[in-house]
Design an enzyme around this catalytic site. Sequence first.
Site, short mmCIF file in Angstrom:
data_model
loop_
_atom_site.label_atom_id
_atom_site.label_comp_id
_atom_site.label_asym_id
_atom_site.label_seq_id
_atom_site.Cartn_x
_atom_site.Cartn_y
_atom_site.Cartn_z
CE LYS A 133 -21.02 11.80 -37.43
NZ LYS A 133 -21.70 11.67 -36.11
CE LYS A 189 -22.34 16.40 -34.70
NZ LYS A 189 -23.04 15.36 -33.96
NE ARG A 190 -13.95 10.58 -38.21
CZ ARG A 190 -13.30 9.45 -38.44
NH1 ARG A 190 -13.01 8.65 -37.43
NH2 ARG A 190 -12.90 9.13 -39.66
CB THR A 228 -22.66 9.76 -27.49
OG1 THR A 228 -21.53 9.73 -28.37
CG2 THR A 228 -23.36 8.42 -27.48
CG HIS A 233 -23.21 1.01 -33.08
ND1 HIS A 233 -23.24 1.97 -32.09
CD2 HIS A 233 -22.84 -0.14 -32.47
CE1 HIS A 233 -22.88 1.43 -30.93
NE2 HIS A 233 -22.64 0.14 -31.14
CE LYS A 281 -19.27 12.31 -25.66
NZ LYS A 281 -18.32 12.20 -26.79
C1 LIG Z 1 -18.60 11.94 -28.08
C2 LIG Z 1 -17.55 11.87 -29.11
C3 LIG Z 1 -17.86 11.53 -30.42
C4 LIG Z 1 -19.28 11.26 -30.88
O1 LIG Z 1 -19.86 12.47 -31.30
P1 LIG Z 1 -21.23 12.52 -32.14
O2 LIG Z 1 -21.57 13.97 -32.18
O3 LIG Z 1 -22.23 11.72 -31.38
O4 LIG Z 1 -20.93 11.97 -33.48
C5 LIG Z 1 -16.86 11.46 -31.36
N1 LIG Z 1 -15.58 11.74 -31.02
C6 LIG Z 1 -15.24 12.09 -29.76
C7 LIG Z 1 -13.82 12.40 -29.47
C8 LIG Z 1 -16.20 12.17 -28.77
O5 LIG Z 1 -15.84 12.50 -27.52
#
Ligand SMILES: *Cc1c(COP(=O)(O)O)cnc(C)c1O
Length: 818
Positions: free
Chosen positions: A560, A554-555, A662, A363, A666
Amino acid sequence: MNQTLARALKATTLEEDLQRHYSLTLGREDTGGDTDFHLYQALALTLRDRLVARWQDTREHCREQGCKTINYLSLEFLMGRTLGNALLNLDLEEPVRAALQSWARDLEQLEDEELDAGLGNGGLGRLAACFLDSCATLELPVTGYGIRYQYGMFHQRIENGYQVEYPDRWLRHGNPWEIECPEATRRIRFFGRSEHYHDSDGAQRVRWVDTRDVLAVPYDIPVPGYRNGTVNTLRLWKAEATDEFDFNEFNAGSYTDAVAAKNEAEQITMVLYPNDASEQGKVLRLRQQYFLASASLQDVLARWVTVHGEDFSGFARGNGFQLNDTHPTIAIAELMRLLLDEHCLGWNEAWVITNATMAYTNHTLLPEALEKWSVKLFGELFPRLLEIIYEINARFLSRVADHWPGDTERQARMSLVEEGPEPMLRMAFLGIVGSHSVNGVAALHTRLLTEGLFRDFHQLMPHKFNNKTNGVTPRRWLAQCNPGLAELLNETLGSGWVTDLDQLQALAPLAGDSNFAERYMAIRRDNKLDLARLVQERCNVSFAPDMLFDVQVKRIHEYKRQLLNILHVIHLYARVLSGNTADIQPRCVLFGGKAAPGYAMAKLIIKLINNVATVVNRDPRLHDWLRVAFLPDYRVTAMEVICAGTDLSEQISTAGKEASGTGNMKFMMNGAITIGTLDGANIEIREAVGEDNFFLFGLTAEEVEARRQDYDPDALIAADQDLARVMQLLDSGHFNLLEFGIFDPIVAAIRSGSDPWMTAADFRSYVDTQQRVDACYRDTALWARKSILNTASSGRFSSDRTIREYADEIWFADRPVW
Ligand SMILES: *Cc1c(COP(=O)(O)O)cnc(C)c1O
């Protein structure tokens, strides 16, 4: 459905079951008062009953068919809430709404009683959750194996702009979705020593003795497919003390020591480590990994033996294991141990089975995430496993030596043991050597793996390596979280898109249809109002739906680059104050995400965002142009509202660092347009939607690496008036007037020639691209068109597509296994 169950559920209506669970199972009286929570529980139990019936059918069917079952091993499952998903997949939303009428309750009220199952950090854990939904929907016999952490991901609050962590006691009031299965308890061993002996036939054998044991008790959660009668299982393990362990202490006359020992055993599953993309080499974490691996493997082997006895010749045809990242790769050594020591197989036979059943997903390329464990520590905890790993390594290195005679440097590079003052086990290498498949999670990521980190391994065994670009489930991330758009899609396309997301492509011709665009954008506007309500409630900042909603959730991590985003915000702030507002599109900028509690720089970035937000939001001159908010406690349930109400999706990582992402998918599904770098799955998103419908900026992965030699951020800053002004505001303490010097580490990081994330290098390109975003947003018809095309092109980012690829190319493929 089997007879007993059919009888048990005979002719009970939802209303009756709700009442029965409320009054009898939960023992409540319906006399007003605060009944929402118990009514939620009664509803959960009512739905669980309906899942249990299908669950047993699914298992029975699988036993009869003798299907190959896949076991998805993951230290994280970020499930979020279960109720809404169960209602959608069972197609019971309308009947439940009707049943609730006699209780004068809205479904939404009850849904809000459920706490998120936050058993994961971020993308990796959420991927596991999306995969389970897709496997059940595709009717694939896949079981999820994980840990039932007492405390999931911490709750984040913002106090004086700083992140403060609070424990997540998600099991405090019980979990109505789970079923405890004490009859399937397994025993997990730690410490002790390995003893070589001769068995009754005189054969050389090994046993692991003088161990300190812990019990693993499983809790099963049903995973329903979408309206297909399939219910798979997520099995989560809880650690419990063994009785005799306590008993020995009791005999020694120490009650309190006995209880303390019990606590030590149960600590193993107490808390999720809140690190994303990094490992800290903590012993408890290694114990968690082994605990999960051993319990799950014993479970699968016990089931095999029940049916086939000690004949393992067909085991690899009937079973597979997918290892979600390096975390559970200790399972490779543990499967060898179980087959050799407990089931008396020879080395070659055990190795062929291990290789044929294990598959490893990588990953990340970040070095801090590449798990290494001290050989000394590992040997103390698992003396027998260390012997086995040494043997695997010796046999592997002799293969390397055959392939590259005399190349001792390469042998050292590829060894499972990194030599040095403190020898370390390289767990990712164990994952590669022990598996028949190694996959990355987006095309770029897989290429970078095979060209960089895993280059030697790729040269030796190229057939093992493959790509599986991530996906997200369209049930939760479209049908459930965006009912308005789902309804429009149903009306326009029929409902087939829910399980065949490529059907969304049929929207493309409607992108220019003004009637359709108007309806599509009206739904988006409603969703923006929902998001604005959330931001008002949680942040006390007002977001206006006519402004551009610019979102990065995101984190929080330097790679990032939330920092790049906030630099742009400061730049807009400076522009408005200088009166240079020509062509600025008013926007609301939303941030959200948790920082690892020990990651000082990430926490400081949160503080900076909050301080900038305070300055901007307080200044009436900015009111019509710019509003900024940091949403506390970002989690799955928040994302369900956020992704449906976002215009601009920020995917701005330093190229080469984000394995896939991911969140980007979304947002795309729900019609947000991406501003992003050529990183992870952004590349494939841009390919799918077309370059005109994606805001691209920044250096490529190759350019990032090439630039490192002569990277000079000070020169970039001096040469760029806008960046210079932003840095000057930061330097002068404009956002920390009464907090002297707190942002100095951030300024220093941006100005550092060795800044790994090259924030300054991408500033100009980012700001210019944001200006193109502004112009595009003002052309509402153009924006609507691009937005519709994003939804229309998101089909390949369904996790159904991803899982079909895993199934076809890794799990059920008949391929040579050595
Ligand atoms: C989808 C999701 C992530 C992943 O987000 P990235 O932008 O791909 O890092 C992290 N936390 C939650 C709660 C999510 O739903």
